[in-house]
Design a protein around this motif. Structure first.
Motif, short mmCIF file in Angstrom:
data_model
loop_
_atom_site.label_atom_id
_atom_site.label_comp_id
_atom_site.label_asym_id
_atom_site.label_seq_id
_atom_site.Cartn_x
_atom_site.Cartn_y
_atom_site.Cartn_z
N LEU A 106 0.83 -1.21 0.00
CA LEU A 106 0.00 0.00 0.00
C LEU A 106 0.87 1.26 0.00
O LEU A 106 0.59 2.21 -0.74
CB LEU A 106 -0.93 -0.01 1.21
CG LEU A 106 -1.86 1.17 1.37
CD1 LEU A 106 -2.86 1.22 0.22
CD2 LEU A 106 -2.57 1.11 2.70
N ALA A 107 1.92 1.28 0.80
CA ALA A 107 2.82 2.43 0.84
C ALA A 107 3.52 2.64 -0.50
O ALA A 107 3.70 3.78 -0.95
CB ALA A 107 3.85 2.25 1.95
N LEU A 108 3.90 1.56 -1.16
CA LEU A 108 4.54 1.67 -2.47
C LEU A 108 3.59 2.26 -3.50
O LEU A 108 3.96 3.15 -4.27
CB LEU A 108 5.04 0.30 -2.92
CG LEU A 108 5.72 0.23 -4.28
CD1 LEU A 108 6.99 1.06 -4.27
CD2 LEU A 108 6.01 -1.19 -4.65
N VAL A 109 2.35 1.82 -3.49
CA VAL A 109 1.36 2.34 -4.44
C VAL A 109 1.10 3.82 -4.17
O VAL A 109 1.04 4.63 -5.11
CB VAL A 109 0.05 1.52 -4.36
CG1 VAL A 109 -1.07 2.20 -5.10
CG2 VAL A 109 0.27 0.12 -4.88
N ARG A 130 2.00 6.98 -6.71
CA ARG A 130 0.94 7.93 -7.09
C ARG A 130 1.35 9.36 -6.77
O ARG A 130 1.15 10.28 -7.56
CB ARG A 130 -0.35 7.56 -6.37
CG ARG A 130 -1.49 8.48 -6.63
CD ARG A 130 -1.99 8.34 -8.03
NE ARG A 130 -3.13 9.23 -8.22
CZ ARG A 130 -3.43 9.79 -9.37
NH1 ARG A 130 -2.74 9.51 -10.43
NH2 ARG A 130 -4.45 10.59 -9.47
N GLN A 131 1.94 9.58 -5.59
CA GLN A 131 2.36 10.92 -5.22
C GLN A 131 3.47 11.43 -6.13
O GLN A 131 3.48 12.59 -6.53
CB GLN A 131 2.83 10.94 -3.76
CG GLN A 131 1.71 10.82 -2.77
CD GLN A 131 0.74 11.98 -2.85
OE1 GLN A 131 1.13 13.13 -3.00
NE2 GLN A 131 -0.54 11.67 -2.79
N LEU A 132 4.41 10.55 -6.48
CA LEU A 132 5.49 10.96 -7.38
C LEU A 132 4.94 11.30 -8.77
O LEU A 132 5.38 12.26 -9.40
CB LEU A 132 6.54 9.86 -7.49
CG LEU A 132 7.45 9.70 -6.29
CD1 LEU A 132 8.31 8.45 -6.44
CD2 LEU A 132 8.32 10.92 -6.10
N SER A 133 3.98 10.53 -9.24
CA SER A 133 3.44 10.82 -10.56
C SER A 133 2.60 12.09 -10.56
O SER A 133 2.59 12.83 -11.53
CB SER A 133 2.61 9.64 -11.07
OG SER A 133 1.45 9.47 -10.29
N LEU A 134 1.90 12.37 -9.46
CA LEU A 134 1.12 13.60 -9.38
C LEU A 134 2.01 14.83 -9.36
O LEU A 134 1.64 15.88 -9.89
CB LEU A 134 0.24 13.60 -8.12
CG LEU A 134 -0.99 12.72 -8.15
CD1 LEU A 134 -1.69 12.73 -6.81
CD2 LEU A 134 -1.94 13.18 -9.24
N ARG A 135 3.19 14.70 -8.79
CA ARG A 135 4.12 15.83 -8.72
C ARG A 135 5.06 15.90 -9.91
O ARG A 135 5.92 16.75 -9.98
CB ARG A 135 4.92 15.75 -7.43
CG ARG A 135 4.02 15.91 -6.23
CD ARG A 135 4.75 15.78 -4.96
NE ARG A 135 3.78 15.85 -3.87
CZ ARG A 135 4.10 16.05 -2.64
NH1 ARG A 135 5.35 16.21 -2.30
NH2 ARG A 135 3.18 16.10 -1.71
N GLY A 136 4.90 14.97 -10.84
CA GLY A 136 5.71 14.99 -12.05
C GLY A 136 7.13 14.51 -11.86
O GLY A 136 8.02 14.85 -12.64
N ARG A 137 7.39 13.73 -10.85
CA ARG A 137 8.75 13.29 -10.56
C ARG A 137 9.10 11.97 -11.22
O ARG A 137 10.21 11.49 -11.06
CB ARG A 137 8.95 13.15 -9.05
CG ARG A 137 8.78 14.43 -8.31
CD ARG A 137 9.87 15.38 -8.67
NE ARG A 137 9.79 16.55 -7.82
CZ ARG A 137 10.44 17.65 -8.06
NH1 ARG A 137 11.22 17.74 -9.11
NH2 ARG A 137 10.32 18.67 -7.26
N LEU A 138 8.19 11.35 -11.93
CA LEU A 138 8.50 10.08 -12.56
C LEU A 138 8.86 10.23 -14.03
O LEU A 138 9.02 9.26 -14.73
CB LEU A 138 7.30 9.11 -12.42
CG LEU A 138 7.08 8.57 -11.04
CD1 LEU A 138 5.89 7.63 -11.03
CD2 LEU A 138 8.29 7.84 -10.53
#
Length: 99
Positions: free
Chosen positions: A64-67, A71-79
């Motif tokens: 759950l923490a990994l997911v 998600r947070q990284l993708s929302l902030r554009g870091r991926l």
């Protein structure tokens, strides 16, 4: 066409709350299903009965923490690869294996 146009007096907050409850129930049931599977697997492997529930919950919570982190990284554009801020997440710029 909105719900009010069809004759259903529905408020936006009520719909959002209902969707949130439904998603919460689905996530909870999924957590319990995964917990049961990992617990049964641990017992089958010979993990003691007092430790198996702890291991099962840790496995579920780490997934759950990994997911959530992804998600947070993708929302902030870091991926994105080649991010000008230098925050390329976990892979190296010199790596040619990552697309």
């Amino acid at each position: 066409m909105s719900a009010k146009a069809v004759g259903f007096p529905v408020e936006r907050d009520a719909v959002l709350q209902l969707v949130t409850v439904i998603v919460g129930v689905i996530v909870g049931l999924t957590f319990l299903f995964g917990f049961g599977n990992v617990l049964a697997f641990g017992v089958r492997l010979g993990v003691s009965g007092s430790v198996a529930p702890l291991v099962a919950s840790v496995v579920d919570l780490s997934v759950l923490a990994l997911v959530i982190a992804i998600r947070q990284l993708s929302l902030r554009g870091r991926l994105r690869r080649g991010d000008p801020t230098g925050a390329d997440c976990c892979w190296s710029r010199a790596s040619s294996r990552w697309p």
